[in-house]
Enzyme design. Structure first.
Site, PDB file in Angstrom:
ATOM      1  N   ASP A  84       0.824  -1.204   0.000  1.00  0.00           N
ATOM      2  CA  ASP A  84       0.000   0.000   0.000  1.00  0.00           C
ATOM      3  C   ASP A  84       0.866   1.265   0.000  1.00  0.00           C
ATOM      4  O   ASP A  84       1.887   1.332   0.690  1.00  0.00           O
ATOM      5  CB  ASP A  84      -0.903  -0.014   1.243  1.00  0.00           C
ATOM      6  CG  ASP A  84      -1.911   1.114   1.266  1.00  0.00           C
ATOM      7  OD1 ASP A  84      -2.451   1.450   0.190  1.00  0.00           O
ATOM      8  OD2 ASP A  84      -2.169   1.660   2.359  1.00  0.00           O
ATOM      9  N   HIS A  85       0.447   2.244  -0.775  1.00  0.00           N
ATOM     10  CA  HIS A  85       1.072   3.576  -0.792  1.00  0.00           C
ATOM     11  C   HIS A  85       2.597   3.520  -0.885  1.00  0.00           C
ATOM     12  O   HIS A  85       3.316   4.098  -0.072  1.00  0.00           O
ATOM     13  CB  HIS A  85       0.666   4.373   0.446  1.00  0.00           C
ATOM     14  CG  HIS A  85      -0.628   5.100   0.268  1.00  0.00           C
ATOM     15  ND1 HIS A  85      -0.781   6.160  -0.597  1.00  0.00           N
ATOM     16  CD2 HIS A  85      -1.836   4.910   0.834  1.00  0.00           C
ATOM     17  CE1 HIS A  85      -2.033   6.584  -0.555  1.00  0.00           C
ATOM     18  NE2 HIS A  85      -2.701   5.832   0.298  1.00  0.00           N
ATOM     19  N   HIS A 178      -7.298  10.996   4.606  1.00  0.00           N
ATOM     20  CA  HIS A 178      -6.502  10.070   5.408  1.00  0.00           C
ATOM     21  C   HIS A 178      -6.465  10.473   6.875  1.00  0.00           C
ATOM     22  O   HIS A 178      -6.585  11.652   7.225  1.00  0.00           O
ATOM     23  CB  HIS A 178      -5.056  10.032   4.887  1.00  0.00           C
ATOM     24  CG  HIS A 178      -4.893   9.221   3.645  1.00  0.00           C
ATOM     25  ND1 HIS A 178      -4.402   9.736   2.479  1.00  0.00           N
ATOM     26  CD2 HIS A 178      -5.154   7.920   3.390  1.00  0.00           C
ATOM     27  CE1 HIS A 178      -4.360   8.788   1.560  1.00  0.00           C
ATOM     28  NE2 HIS A 178      -4.812   7.680   2.090  1.00  0.00           N
TER      29      HIS A 178
END
Length: 279
Positions: A84-85, A178
């Site tokens: 992720d990311h 986020h």
């Protein structure tokens, strides 16, 4: 052995307008909890390991990554393992080579053309090993970047981005942000539906921790599929851990306070997995 392809799970969920729960692993206990929740519900789950989490583990992908892959292979539940990311292309390649079933390349901080070129490069590499790629558009509004609550993804730009890069999953900006610790975000369901009408890959919602239950179900009905959750579960874990230590301040065995906190996370993941099915 039930390590599954994340993109296949997302496509299946999208075809039935269901959500696919994708939960970020910070501690290894979290991964165990996510897998147990999948076993209890009989629903697929995605274990997500972010570049930031890898940094926490001394920038060593292999030990924690191998643990997640082994967990996925040791259960009868359908479990995908996802990077992720990741802003580092070398890290993306390393995850592909290890056997992760999907990666998210995050080039959103780059100028638009550079983001598209780099994303296309990693898509070609990952697809060579049968690994799916998630990406997000670059800056689309809002001073805090693509996931500022005021940011919005243009449906036509989203479609062109997918065509230009060949990504399998697309994260879009529709009103979430986020690291929200309160569930007060209001999503733009009309925009989700408009993007879905233009884009032929499953859509991903980042910042889902800030979205209340009803809002999440509405977003899934509108066309959102992969639902990323991190902060909400960290809040759940930390609240229980604090309560246990306040009640029993002499505890020193981590199993005695991590255990109840992890169990609370497992219960919440079970609830969310069912919620994403429309239950």
């Amino acid at each position: 052995m039930a390590l599954v392809n994340c993109v296949d799970s997302a496509r299946a969920a999208a075809s039935e307008k269901r959500g696919l729960g994708a939960f970020n692993v910070v501690l290894l206990e979290h991964a165990h909890a996510f897998v147990q929740a999948a076993e209890q519900t009989g629903l697929p789950v995605v274990l997500q390991l972010s570049q930031n989490a890898i940094k926490y583990y001394g920038n060593h992908l292999r030990p924690i990554g191998a643990a997640l892959l082994e967990l996925a292979k040791s259960t009868d539940a359908d479990v995908a393992v996802h990077l992720d990311h990741a802003e580092d292309l070398d890290l993306c390649r390393a995850a592909v080579d290890m056997g992760f079933t999907s990666i998210m390349y995050d080039g959103s901080k780059l100028p638009d053309e550079e983001n598209r070129a780099a994303t296309r490069e990693i898509v070609e590499y990952a697809h060579g090993s049968g690994v799916g790629v998630e990406a997000e558009l670059g800056e689309v509004g809002g001073k805090n970047g693509v996931h500022d609550p005021s940011a919005r993804t243009d449906p036509h730009d989203a479609a062109q981005f997918v065509a230009d890069t060949g990504v399998d999953l697309l994260a879009v900006a529709v009103g979430s942000s986020h690291a929200m610790s309160e569930r007060t975000a209001v999503l733009d369901d009309d925009l989700i539906a408009a993007i879905k009408s233009q884009v032929d890959v499953p859509l991903v919602l980042h910042g889902s921790s800030g979205v209340p239950d009803a809002g999440m179900q509405a977003a899934i009905a509108a066309g959102m599929t992969k639902i990323n959750v991190s902060t909400h579960l960290n809040v759940t874990f930390t609240q229980v851990l604090r309560n246990v230590l306040e009640d029993k301040p002499t505890l020193v065995d981590p199993r005695k306070y991590n255990g109840p906190a992890t169990e609370a996370v497992e219960q919440e993941v079970e609830r969310l997995l069912r919620l994403y099915q429309g239950n």
